[in-house]
Design an enzyme around this catalytic site. Structure first.
Site, PDB file in Angstrom:
ATOM      1  N   TRP A   1       0.830  -1.209   0.000  1.00 26.91           N
ATOM      2  CA  TRP A   1       0.000   0.000   0.000  1.00 26.91           C
ATOM      3  C   TRP A   1       0.865   1.260   0.000  1.00 26.91           C
ATOM      4  O   TRP A   1       0.373   2.353  -0.238  1.00 26.91           O
ATOM      5  CB  TRP A   1      -0.924  -0.003   1.221  1.00 26.91           C
ATOM      6  N   ASP A   2       2.161   1.096   0.284  1.00 31.89           N
ATOM      7  CA  ASP A   2       3.105   2.215   0.245  1.00 31.89           C
ATOM      8  C   ASP A   2       2.902   3.045  -1.024  1.00 31.89           C
ATOM      9  O   ASP A   2       2.934   4.266  -0.989  1.00 31.89           O
ATOM     10  CB  ASP A   2       4.548   1.697   0.262  1.00 31.89           C
TER      11      ASP A   2
ATOM     12  N   GLU B   1       0.824  -2.489  12.731  1.00 36.30           N
ATOM     13  CA  GLU B   1       1.051  -3.931  12.869  1.00 36.30           C
ATOM     14  C   GLU B   1       1.400  -4.349  14.296  1.00 36.30           C
ATOM     15  O   GLU B   1       1.665  -5.519  14.544  1.00 36.30           O
ATOM     16  CB  GLU B   1       2.152  -4.385  11.909  1.00 36.30           C
TER      17      GLU B   1
ATOM     18  N   LYS C   1       3.133   0.974  15.996  1.00 41.80           N
ATOM     19  CA  LYS C   1       4.325   1.028  15.159  1.00 41.80           C
ATOM     20  C   LYS C   1       4.312   2.300  14.332  1.00 41.80           C
ATOM     21  O   LYS C   1       5.343   2.849  13.989  1.00 41.80           O
ATOM     22  CB  LYS C   1       4.313  -0.201  14.239  1.00 41.80           C
ATOM     23  N   GLN C   2       3.117   2.738  13.983  1.00 40.15           N
ATOM     24  CA  GLN C   2       2.978   3.873  13.073  1.00 40.15           C
ATOM     25  C   GLN C   2       1.610   4.513  13.244  1.00 40.15           C
ATOM     26  O   GLN C   2       0.736   3.981  13.904  1.00 40.15           O
ATOM     27  CB  GLN C   2       3.134   3.406  11.645  1.00 40.15           C
TER      28      GLN C   2
END
Lengths: 750, 750
Positions: B344-345, B471, B580-581
């Site tokens: 998806w980046d 994640e 994580k993000q």
């Protein structure tokens, strides 16, 4: 009839199933029911000999490996094969071909299996070959065989026996329940053929050795030749027979775990004691007579069921490890499914049978688990805990062997299940030494795990991201089963410290570094334990969100789509209200004081509708709780599924080994289910009911120093103290019996 | 200075990093910045040449494989190596040893890298060897090299060049982010050495061929010998040099995907066109001049940052596939991390740069995704859906390549992310043909996925058991990001059918078998979409239970424990509030109309405290949303982390390849962050702010047929239509500009 299992089916599929059904074992050694001479048509056979806990270490390969995923696993090995006996009569190889009649019987009273072949041909007339075999309960290393050859006319006979170290495990890449690689894990180190045949093998990685020595005796004079070749030791007798000839053969297995380094010497010594098949068979029968007396369980009115019950108890006896390194593999010693690993199956499904009939074996099973405590503490640290013991989901020697953590390591309830079995043992035996030597330490370390896993939030103690028994829903918050079991674990951990005598407490406090207020914090966590409850449905919720999901449409799911796990991606399963097995219902069975009657009943009705019973651990629980709720006929219907699951191969995978937990479940369903037995801090309790189909049911259990026989008839229940004195409850009534006394109480139809 | 990257560090670690930083590519071909002659001391190098999407198929091994786990994955291959040029001067091998000075420069204006070695010795006096190389933007197959050798005195020189087909991929079993096996996947099929050197290789499983032909020209007369051996074709020039000698070398790559079966012929033809390094270099510079003009992005006041920005945009250009079979690998074509897979980046982090500066490339990227729609429909069925398209988490040619479904296949949001980028393209271009040919179909199939995944319960449309972008929390119910993106997807799917002209709608309705009321059901699901909100904290909850978990104590976690995923078992991570993000914050960025300002601000403050930014996708989002909430200096601090992440190797794994998504994030942070750009159904919008550290910032974007330049100064913003006419908003004010017009608006300090 109920003492025997007979199956003469020789279709390939059934032969594989029969290899499991006719497996013999004694908790140390297990040998599948293969044919001495192999099959005629089929080239598929899982020819297997297993020593409990004898394993190699193999690498686990991951497509994507994350932190603290186990790097290796243990694998029960198929060890040296000493089953083979090849016979030629007048140059014709004996094998159970089409023109040969075969009768095959497992005799559970005598602990033998017998296979009789008979045919007629022009030269030798009628020939009958009978193979008998047993795996001894009185000498655990011993596998004994006897072959009787009877020819009508004189014939030239050749008999070869083989000890074969060139063996591999079975593998099937398409079934997650069977191993998919690492088949060859044994190297032959030595092969000898003299008076005895013997082979020693060593594992690739685990540094364990296994040895087999075999000797034989023939009832007639014969030429005997021996040879060794490619990891096999072989002997061949050549003689002329007339009438009956008997070959007796003893194979003895030794391994590093039980026999240290002197495997060959010890085997030779043991073999010396083997002199007569008849004597060995008598000892076997005597042992079993005691077993069947201790664990009497009889139903009047259904011989097939009685056969199923005997079969299941017989295999439980055959499978349970009785030494410091072994436990009960999920498939017993009857096959390679689940790679010989020990699961919670032992503690929750099989342990109670041993606890109530063979407390020595029960204690040994617990001591084995206790020996893994250090490994469980290390595992907890690896996974990220600061303290406590996290027992592995599947293991042989203590390391986590699960390669799929959402349905493996995430099943934290294993630690509470083990704690539960320790508590049950203490309740039944009241052994103070057990409290001091094992129970307190085990409960302390598992309680610490719960404290580090859970957390207090808004006045509730919550346990996030675990998987309950139902693997169709993984990684959830506040799984009811897990939380309820953790609560019991925490409460009892605190109670242990109060039960200990002060001097014992002091010593333990230092060794376990019990902190000031630590036990109090367990009590508090238990008191505030969050047990999810749905206000609208008025049932316990399987977890925080289970009841918010879509309901799987079981009625419209085609039959061939079951078991669902072999036909749907886990995400699809997780997304629905659908259970592989009893989860909340099991918690209600184990911990009936966690819920009121009505909540348990409503929960049962709800979860029953969404449960597939794709796990063989499910039926017995639904049976017991149906009995608990007074639906005796439903209890009976579920019970039927457990009693003959393997005999009738209803789960279609008996070839990989027997469903030991289900076998334990049969006993549970009868004793905890129909007889309504419970073991509580308040003592022993019965709430008996009898299904319409049966005239009566009797069983025996041990309670502390007493032996109790319970007999349910249509109209009454009879409690008799065969041995010792005991007190228990029948519903609300307290009954005390002295040795030899009995009490009869009328039963009302359910 | 900002046009160049210079790095002369020759320590082993940095050499590996530099191989990624100095990688050259053009979206088709990528070549790591290895030394032509290899290293002197280090024996570790990831010597790599990659062709976008050129992959082999490898088996995935699972410790425990469940239903519909992918059985194979695709792996970008390291293809034929044509970098090697070995030089000896007076018998001494040229290599960047200790006594040799080295200067190494990546020139982003000219699209070349230059490496200059110089040393003095007694025989030849001062010697200077200069290597230049480029991967051409105007002939995608071409890798051109030039070596200039200048000796002070006459010297005997030998130059060898090699085309090597005996290559392998890099592997590292200890890092889940790098491949751990299957290194050797190419067989050499043919090796030729004549006027040209050429090698053809074939993959083991995917049936693809790759070919490289190379020719060279030397500026002086020399003896030339050629040879082939072990998959290598080699040529060696021997001559006496005096003064300057120049070797020019052209390597041309062809592959089955782009050149069918005539790989050798087509390569020869392409090589014919290569005659002058200078001409090739000029074409390269001209191409880049246009690129830098189209994508102008300048900051006055921070040269290091400006260098970082140019570096990131340059690598975005180098990495984006422009043909029907390729996309942008997570590491571009600069390394083997994530095995060349597309994530998806592309859609969320890199696509916007192309959309707003190079719409042709943007369109091609979408067409590639569209070509995977059939595979996504098949995957949806495999996983258990009755309809819809489930795009793979990571893929090259369309098959799911994730071997760990909780953080792979479970990231259903990928399908909504793809839908989002399609919608954005339509909003920016308003191409009616795109609506008819791609958009409607893609949104219809993804909407169907959401309908089949979610369900209506108590008036809410809920989506269970998915994983959001973060994640560190997997398999959750009602991930806010996923639900909000699905809502947008569903709403737009319905809108498409209203936007279509009737004749187009009719044709599509038949082809896509749109059911009566289907679009209405999407609208209804979107309208009732459950977006978890915490009443107490008044923020959007990351999922149903995230806010009920323990909060990870980030302040007390030692530095060496980051990134957490390399130091904690996933279950431990899942059990805490730790990200994580950006997850919910990202949703607020992409879909700002989903929440009011205060909810977004409170959510930002909350999630910021529990986010580790262990993913390089995190900083830019926190930067943009800090700017959105008026905290310009915080936005600046986060931005700093993005702009030089690879140059400064702050994530310690640049050796495996560049962080392309973060590079896209740099552009996002400037244009969507500081300039506050948004693309909505209502049009283009800006809310500009400028960090204190900068004097000004300028950039250009395309909007439909117009080219807009935006310049932010301390006190004002200036919008100028360099080309075409456009209308947009500055905060609430609507501004329309004709070609050549500009408008200045005062800026107030944030």
């Amino acid at each position: 009839m109920s003492w025997q299992l007979v199956n003469n089916d020789r279709r390939e599929e059934q032969l594989l199933v029969n290899e499991s059904l006719f497996a013999l074992g004694n908790g140390f050694l297990g040998i599948r029911g293969n044919f001495e001479e192999g099959y005629v048509h089929s080239n598929k056979s899982v020819r297997g000999t297993y020593i409990n806990a004898f394993h190699d270490i193999t690498d686990i390969t991951y497509g994507e490996k994350l932190y603290a995923f186990p790097e290796t696993q243990q694998k029960l090995l198929n060890v040296i094969d000493s089953q083979t006996i090849l016979i030629s009569i007048n140059g014709r190889r004996v094998a159970a071909g089409e023109e040969v009649q075969m009768e095959r019987t497992l005799d559970m009273a005598r602990g033998q299996s017998v296979r009789k072949l008979s045919w007629t041909d022009q030269e030798a007339g009628q020939t009958i070959v009978t193979f008998r075999r047993l795996v001894s309960f009185t000498m655990k290393e011993l596998f004994a065989q006897q072959v009787e050859i009877e020819t009508e006319r004189e014939a030239s006979v050749q008999i070869s026996t083989v000890v074969n170290g060139d063996v591999s495990n079975f593998s099937d890449p398409d079934d997650p329940r069977v191993a998919s690689g690492h088949a060859k894990r044994l190297t032959v180190e030595q092969t000898d053929a003299g008076d005895m045949l013997s082979v020693t093998c060593r594992t690739y990685e685990s540094n364990l050795s296994v040895h087999c020595s075999a000797k034989s005796a023939l009832s007639t004079a014969a030429e005997r030749k021996v040879s060794t070749e490619a990891g096999r030791a072989k002997e061949t007798y050549t003689f002329t027979s007339s009438g009956k000839t008997v070959l007796t053969r003893w194979s003895v297995y030794t391994d590093t775990y039980r026999h240290g380094e002197q495997l060959t010497n010890q085997a030779a010594q043991l073999l010396q004691a083997c002199t007569s098949f008849e004597e060995t068979a008598e000892a076997q029968e005597a042992y079993l007579q005691q077993f069947w007396s201790d664990s009497l369980l009889e139903i009047d009115g259904d011989p097939d069921l009685q056969q199923g019950i005997r079969f299941n108890l017989f295999h439980l006896l055959q499978s349970a490890g009785r030494d410091a390194v072994s436990n009960i593999p999920a498939k017993g010693l009857s096959g390679e499914g689940y790679e010989g690993h020990y699961f919670w199956d032992t503690e929750i499904y099989m342990f109670p049978f041993f606890l109530m009939t063979r407390p020595d074996t029960a204690r040994q099973l617990l001591k084995y688990r206790f020996s893994l405590l250090e490994a469980a503490k290390i595992r907890a640290k690896e996974v990220g805990h600061t303290k406590g013991a996290l027992f592995p989901w599947r293991t042989i020697s203590g390391g986590e062997c699960s390669a799929f953590f959402p349905a493996g390591t995430a099943q934290y309830h294993i630690s509470a299940d083990i704690a539960y079995s320790f508590i049950q043992y203490y309740l039944v035996t009241e052994e103070q030494a057990f409290l001091t030597d094992y129970l307190t330490e085990l409960l302390t370390e598992t309680a610490r795990l719960w404290m580090d896993t859970g957390h207090m939030k808004d006045g509730q103690f919550r346990i996030d991201d675990v998987t309950g028994p139902d693997e169709y829903t993984c990684i959830v918050n506040n799984n009811f089963y897990t939380n309820a079991m953790a609560q019991y674990n925490l409460n009892w951990a605190a109670a242990c410290w109060e039960l200990l005598e002060e001097k014992d407490a002091e010593a333990l406090r230092g060794r376990l570094q019990l902190e000031e207020g630590e036990a109090a914090s367990w009590k508090k966590a238990a008191e505030h334990m969050y047990l999810p409850y749905d206000e609208k449905l008025r049932i316990h919720a399987q977890d925080d969100t289970f009841l918010q999901k879509k309901v799987w449409d079981l009625a419209s799911t085609p039959k061939e789509k079951f078991p669902l796990l072999l036909n749907y991606h886990p995400l699809t399963l997780y997304r629905y209200q659908v259970c592989k097995q009893a989860d909340t219902v099991l918690a209600h069975f184990l911990l009936e004081d966690t819920a009121d009657e009505e909540t348990m009943k409503r929960s049962y009705d709800y979860y029953e509708k969404v449960t597939t019973h794709d796990s063989s651990l499910s039926y017995c629980v639904f049976s017991m709780m149906a009995a608990r709720h007074g639906d005796v006929e439903k209890a009976y219907r579920y019970f039927i599924e457990t009693a003959r699951l393997d005999i009738d191969n209803t789960h279609q995978n008996t070839k990989d080994g027997l469903h030991l937990a289900n076998m334990g479940g049969t006993w549970l369903a009868l004793v905890y289910g129909f007889a309504g037995m419970r073991i509580k801090a308040s003592g022993l309790l019965f709430r008996p009911v009898l299904p319409k189909a049966w005239k009566s049911m009797s069983f025996r259990i041990r309670w502390r120093n007493a032996l109790l026989e319970v007999r349910l008839d249509k109209d009454k229940v009879r409690y008799e103290a065969l041995d010792g004195t005991l007190t228990f409850r029948h519903h609300e009534d307290t009954i005390s019996l002295k040795e030899g006394e009995f009490k009869e109480i009328p039963l009302h139809e359910g």
